[in-house]
Design a protein around this motif. Structure first.
Motif, PDB file in Angstrom:
ATOM      1  N   ALA A  72       5.090   4.707   0.266  1.00  0.00           N
ATOM      2  CA  ALA A  72       4.160   5.751  -0.340  1.00  0.00           C
ATOM      3  C   ALA A  72       2.801   4.987   0.090  1.00  0.00           C
ATOM      4  CB  ALA A  72       4.194   5.121  -1.990  1.00  0.00           C
ATOM      5  N   ILE A  91       5.266   0.225   0.260  1.00  0.00           N
ATOM      6  CA  ILE A  91       3.439   0.663   0.009  1.00  0.00           C
ATOM      7  C   ILE A  91       2.322   0.068   0.710  1.00  0.00           C
ATOM      8  CG2 ILE A  91       2.185   0.712  -2.136  1.00  0.00           C
ATOM      9  CD1 ILE A  91       5.087  -0.229  -3.871  1.00  0.00           C
ATOM     10  N   PHE A 107       5.724   4.424  -8.771  1.00  0.00           N
ATOM     11  CA  PHE A 107       7.046   3.535  -7.932  1.00  0.00           C
ATOM     12  C   PHE A 107       8.094   3.335  -8.719  1.00  0.00           C
ATOM     13  CE2 PHE A 107       2.325   2.739  -5.748  1.00  0.00           C
ATOM     14  CZ  PHE A 107       2.011   3.958  -5.351  1.00  0.00           C
TER      15      PHE A 107
END
Length: 377
Positions: free
Chosen positions: A35, A72, A266
């Motif tokens: 992400a 992330i 997430f």
């Protein structure tokens, strides 16, 4: 702890000066999804920065507890060029003052850059095709030679975001409810985030015509599927522009709430171990970006509003009044401004002084109103 903090230098345009892009990377090297989150590509949109600030606090806690299972990447401020564009005490971070235009327009067309290199290489294995396409994206971007500071910024941000399965470009409007711009290829897959974020409007387009940052990563999958119909090419990237209300909406409470929506996303996608809790009730369905009415001022003066944000309006309803303080006849100084479609009145101006053509509000409707270029400059 897995966090790695990187500082990527931009091309220097003046002697002894150099700006950098800061990235915080969690979970590098994991086998999970990736992400990418960036704030303030429009550098004066501070609510986005408040969100990444609080998101980083949550990621630090999750990292220390060993909960991060994917990668992330967070860019807490994506535009150090725009952050330096102060005029007296006002930050003017939407447009490059050196003449390169709106910071969120004219980003790369990755399909055009890589399509010739994929001829004869794509097959029927979806996973292999995704890996090949992402590697090709990196390859063509590696060959870009920036000739300006802004172009070097484009390259750094695009190379990082092109790796990701999920791309969040965080912005805000002038005075606004929270809303999203997404690709219709990502709906209803992102409906859970829209609900947790409290989006009052979700507007969809595969190609809005402006080359905005989020569309760089969604468009190639659909475009390549059409160019190579015998290949199996999934919609491998979910990308969106997240509009965090209006410019004045900066507080720890709001920033924390918006960060929670990202964190829960997430968790639901398996990048963070945990329980996201029950899904929030959605506030809206998605509609076409082509059905969003962008209402211009019909003249110069200042505006007053007779409708509140969140009001459902009908075509022909008055939403505001333009007042011309220079009118020769003061009794003829007021011009009503009407909605041109049915929908939710979700943005308006913070600063009420206007000139002809400036946007005074937006209504998210359902009926298509336009084609081609769909965005506000």
């Amino acid at each position: 702890m897995t966090r790695i903090t990187e500082r990527h230098a931009l091309l220097s345009e003046t002697p002894s000066t150099q700006r950098v892009v800061t990235m915080h990377r969690y979970g590098a090297g994991t086998d999970g999804k990736v992400a990418y989150v960036q704030a303030c590509l429009h550098a004066d949109e501070t609510p986005a920065m408040a969100c990444t600030h609080h998101l980083l606090q949550r990621l630090e806690d999750a990292d220390q507890q060993g909960l991060i299972k994917g990668e992330i990447v967070v860019v807490p401020f994506a535009n150090p060029i725009g952050l330096d564009q102060f005029e007296d005490d006002i930050l003017l971070g939407r447009v490059h003052r050196g003449g390169e235009g709106n910071f969120n327009r004219g980003w790369y067309d990755l399909t055009a850059m890589m399509k010739d290199r994929l001829v004869g290489k794509l097959g029927t294995d979806a996973d292999s095709n995704v890996q090949l396409i992402r590697a090709t994206m990196q390859g063509v971007l590696d060959e870009v030679t920036p000739t300006s500071e802004f172009e070097s910024l484009r390259k750094i941000l695009t190379k990082e975001a092109a790796r990701a399965d999920y791309v969040f470009d965080l912005h805000c409007d002038d005075e606004s409810l929270p809303y999203l711009y997404i690709s219709d290829l990502n709906w209803p897959d992102c409906q859970d985030f829209a609900a947790d974020f409290g989006a009052a409007a979700v507007m969809m387009a595969e190609n809005s015509g402006g080359g905005s940052f989020d569309e760089v990563y969604t468009r190639p999958w659909a475009e390549l599927s059409r160019l190579f119909p015998d290949a199996t090419i999934p919609q491998a990237t979910m990308s969106m522009t997240v509009e965090h209300r209006g410019r004045p909406d900066v507080s720890d409470e709001i920033g924390a709430k918006d960060a929670d929506a990202l964190y829960k996303f997430f968790v639901r996608r398996g990048l963070i171990k945990g329980d996201a809790g029950p899904l929030s009730a959605p506030l809206c369905d998605a509609t076409g970006t082509d059905a969003c009415e962008i209402i211009p001022s019909p003249g110069a003066g200042f505006v007053t509003y007779c409708r509140e944000l969140g009001d459902m309006v009908k075509k022909g309803d008055q939403i505001a009044t333009l007042i011309d303080p220079a009118a020769e006849d003061p009794t003829q100084s007021r011009t009503p401004i009407y909605a041109g479609t049915d929908g939710i009145f979700f943005t308006r101006r913070q600063h009420k002084a206007v000139k002809p053509g400036l946007v005074v509000g937006k209504v998210a409707g359902k009926e298509p109103l336009k084609s081609g270029y769909l965005l506000e400059d």
